[in-house]
Enzyme design. Structure first.
Site, PDB file in Angstrom:
ATOM      1  N   ASP A 106       0.850  -1.183   0.000  1.00 43.00           N
ATOM      2  CA  ASP A 106       0.000   0.000   0.000  1.00 43.00           C
ATOM      3  C   ASP A 106       0.888   1.235   0.000  1.00 43.00           C
ATOM      4  OD1 ASP A 106      -2.434  -1.360   0.044  1.00 43.00           O
ATOM      5  OD2 ASP A 106      -2.338  -1.605   2.224  1.00 43.00           O
ATOM      6  N   LYS A 107       0.348   2.324  -0.458  1.00 39.84           N
ATOM      7  CA  LYS A 107       1.098   3.583  -0.520  1.00 39.84           C
ATOM      8  C   LYS A 107       1.665   3.938   0.859  1.00 39.84           C
ATOM      9  CE  LYS A 107       0.596   8.382  -1.888  1.00 39.84           C
ATOM     10  NZ  LYS A 107      -0.323   9.400  -2.390  1.00 39.84           N
TER      11      LYS A 107
END
Length: 88
Positions: free
Chosen positions: A51-52
């Site tokens: 995930d970012k």
């Protein structure tokens, strides 16, 4: 580095685009499980993504068998991970 196509990156600039032509076409098909995002899809080749803003492992499968086996290991939490730090 973006993993898969999303708004603003539908045709360039992601790991998925870099893999195109390097792995079998079947592995570029959409994964059965949803990403949870209404405006993006993840191909079968991406077994584990980030995930970012997080660090960790990105795992890409080159064959259906590798996808099946690696996914089962992550699902069952049996994948062994070894972390290496390179310092200068």
């Amino acid at each position: 580095l973006l993993c898969h196509p999303s708004p603003g990156y539908w045709d360039h600039g992601t790991v998925v685009h870099a893999l195109a032509g390097r792995i079998p076409k079947a592995m570029m098909e959409e994964r059965r499980a949803s990403t949870g995002e209404t405006d993006s899809v993840i191909p079968r080749a991406i077994v584990h993504r980030l995930d970012k803003g997080t660090t960790g492992l990105m795992l890409v499968a080159k064959s259906p068998r590798a996808e099946r086996d690696l996914s089962a290991q992550f699902r069952g939490r049996t994948a062994k991970k070894r972390y290496v730090a390179l310092l200068q």
